[in-house]
Design an enzyme around this catalytic site. Structure first.
Site, short mmCIF file in Angstrom:
data_model
loop_
_atom_site.label_atom_id
_atom_site.label_comp_id
_atom_site.label_asym_id
_atom_site.label_seq_id
_atom_site.Cartn_x
_atom_site.Cartn_y
_atom_site.Cartn_z
N GLY A 1 0.81 -1.21 0.00
CA GLY A 1 0.00 0.00 0.00
C GLY A 1 0.85 1.26 0.00
O GLY A 1 1.95 1.30 0.54
N ASN B 1 -11.75 -7.98 14.00
CA ASN B 1 -10.74 -8.64 13.17
C ASN B 1 -9.51 -7.73 13.09
O ASN B 1 -9.59 -6.59 12.65
CB ASN B 1 -11.33 -8.88 11.78
CG ASN B 1 -10.31 -9.42 10.80
OD1 ASN B 1 -9.29 -10.00 11.19
ND2 ASN B 1 -10.57 -9.25 9.51
N ASN C 1 -1.97 3.94 9.69
CA ASN C 1 -2.34 4.49 8.40
C ASN C 1 -2.12 5.99 8.29
O ASN C 1 -2.24 6.55 7.20
CB ASN C 1 -3.81 4.18 8.09
CG ASN C 1 -4.05 2.70 7.88
OD1 ASN C 1 -3.35 2.06 7.09
ND2 ASN C 1 -5.00 2.13 8.59
N ARG D 1 31.78 12.07 19.59
CA ARG D 1 31.42 11.85 18.19
C ARG D 1 31.89 10.47 17.74
O ARG D 1 32.65 9.80 18.44
CB ARG D 1 32.00 12.97 17.34
CG ARG D 1 31.33 14.33 17.61
CD ARG D 1 32.11 15.48 17.00
NE ARG D 1 32.30 15.32 15.57
CZ ARG D 1 33.13 16.08 14.84
NH1 ARG D 1 33.84 17.03 15.44
NH2 ARG D 1 33.24 15.89 13.55
N ARG E 1 -2.37 8.61 3.39
CA ARG E 1 -2.75 9.40 4.57
C ARG E 1 -1.55 9.77 5.44
O ARG E 1 -1.66 10.64 6.31
CB ARG E 1 -3.80 8.64 5.41
CG ARG E 1 -5.20 8.71 4.82
CD ARG E 1 -6.19 7.97 5.68
NE ARG E 1 -6.10 6.53 5.50
CZ ARG E 1 -6.74 5.64 6.26
NH1 ARG E 1 -7.49 6.04 7.27
NH2 ARG E 1 -6.61 4.34 6.01
#
Length: 464
Positions: free
Chosen positions: A11, A169, A227, A332, A15
């Site tokens: 997908g 689900n 999402n 560092r 969004r």
């Protein structure tokens, strides 16, 4: 019985409103799909197939050889996505887990419990479910009186009685692998979205007389699919709480869990104390009996036992046992501290090694340096390592003393036991046990300060 996993990661995630592909958004330092791959591996899946689409190359680059990949060129629904794995898995006997790549909170323990329930019940399919206080928006799982799953009804299609059901689900399943692909060939796109839905397989199997079971997780967070950025923040919070709880149970003291950030790959030993405001990232390993924080920022750093790090930053460094860092130090990448070292306030190290017992207590820069044991580097000392073109190395032998406000112009070597007088600028090697002084001789001019002040005042008055 052989176990396989199919991870749905095709997908686009519109969004999220992001240039970064959805399943690569990190939760507690690890991309969501990385969390999912980790748990299916922990559940002993022998083959893992990831269905990719948008951002396929980026996902494959991240996961590398951890999985096999199949491209879903067109996103035509979850059933269509799983069907893309047919060429790889359809002829395999065993159990297939189907899980979404944007569900980072599912645990290996839950997957294993679902698999055990699936095997013991003899079901053809088992659905992972959760009891939600507010199930709005989720598909409802409708069971018979004996617990068998009768159907899964999408929220918009629920009758009032079905809408009152709180078991939902989660979108994670396990199937008899051969029956899964046989049923997928019968799924149609005769719906409002014109897509092929994986839950339709449940109805097809049931019509064939196959038993459908459900396993209900006790942790509703495992039902969360990410999402958008709101859900991403919620997943981050839930994962952070889970990670900190694991460390607490393992014997770590976290003074204020709500004000502490620890990523998924971090290891911390017992009796270490983490103070508020601390951020611990990457593959950091912290030993026992340490004090971290407040406000320590540590990334990919190895810290031995009995180390203190306060109000400081450490990145890709190593800190030996009994050492003290901070406040306001900056280690560092490439910094390596031996045992019982001290790196104090406003000290910066870069690609520098300190031997056991060496100290850089305040206001100094040590870069591209190899410092021996029991060396003292005074306030304001600098290794001048860069000439505008090249980085050069400073070497300081065991037991040497470098006074305050010293410049060591690299490349240069300070021998064992040598003494560099404060305020010196050293451009040549100093042999062992020698004293080096490189500064202008002081000259005092009696009464001259009054003359300087007089000149300054006259200039100021004349300008009015």
């Amino acid at each position: 019985m052989k176990k396989m996993a199919i991870v749905l990661a095709a997908g686009q995630g519109k969004r999220m409103k992001s240039k970064l592909y959805k399943v690569l958004h990190p939760v507690c330092g690890k991309p969501m799909v990385g969390h999912v791959l980790e748990v299916v591996k922990e559940a002993d899946c022998e083959r893992v197939v990831v269905i990719v689409g948008h951002g396929a190359e980026a996902v494959q680059d991240y996961l590398g050889n951890q999985a096999e990949f199949v491209l879903q060129a067109q996103q035509l629904g979850t059933g269509h996505a799983v069907l893309q794995a047919e060429g790889l898995l359809a002829d395999e006997d065993g159990t297939a887990i189907v899980i979404c790549g944007d569900t980072p909170l599912v645990t290996a323990e839950t997957l294993q419990a679902m698999l055990d329930h699936h095997a013991s019940s003899g079901a053809s399919a088992t659905v992972l479910t959760a009891q939600m206080p507010d199930p709005t928006g989720y598909g409802r799982v409708i069971r018979s009186d004996d617990g068998i799953v009768q159907r899964i009804v999408e929220h918009k299609d629920c009758s009032p009685e079905e809408a009152a059901v709180k078991e939902i689900n989660t979108g994670t399943y396990c199937f008899d692998n051969r029956k899964l692909f046989a049923a997928l060939s019968q799924v149609t796109n005769n719906n409002a979205q014109g897509e092929y839905y994986l839950p339709d397989v449940i109805g097809i199997l049931q019509q064939q007389g196959d038993e459908i079971q459900a396993y209900c997780t006790s942790d509703t967070a495992e039902a969360m699919g990410v999402n958008d950025r709101v859900a991403l923040a919620e997943a981050e919070r839930a994962m952070r709480e889970r990670i900190i709880r694991r460390h607490l149970i393992g014997g770590v003291t976290v003074i204020d869990p709500a004000a502490t950030y620890i990523e998924a790959g971090v290891t911390i030993g017992a009796d270490t104390i983490i103070y508020p405001g601390s951020v611990i990232r990457g593959n950091t390993v912290i030993g026992e009996d340490c004090v971290i924080g407040p406000h320590a920022d540590i990334t990919d750093t190895i810290i031995a036992d009995r180390v203190t790090v306060k109000q400081s930053v450490a990145v890709s460094s190593q800190i030996g046992s009994g050492s003290y860092v901070g406040p306001y130090a900056n280690l560092r990448p490439g910094s390596k501290l031996g045992n019982n070292c001290k790196v104090g306030d406003f000290v910066e190290l870069k690609n520098a090694e300190l031997g056991d017992g060496s100290k850089v207590s305040h206001l100094s820069y040590v870069g591209d340096a190899k410092v021996g044991k029991d060396v003292n580097i005074g306030c304001g000392a600098i290794t001048v390592n860069y000439d505008g073109y090249n980085k050069s190395v400073t070497e300081i032998g065991d037991g040497a003393f470098v006074g305050s406000n010293v410049n060591l112009i690299a490349p240069v070597k300070i021998g064992e036991g040598a003494y560099v007088v404060a305020g010196s600028t050293i451009t040549q090697d100093v042999p062992a046990n020698d004293l080096a002084i490189a500064r202008e001789r002081q000259v005092n001019k009696p009464g001259y300060a009054e003359r300087i002040r007089g000149r300054a005042k006259a200039k100021k008055d004349g300008g009015k």
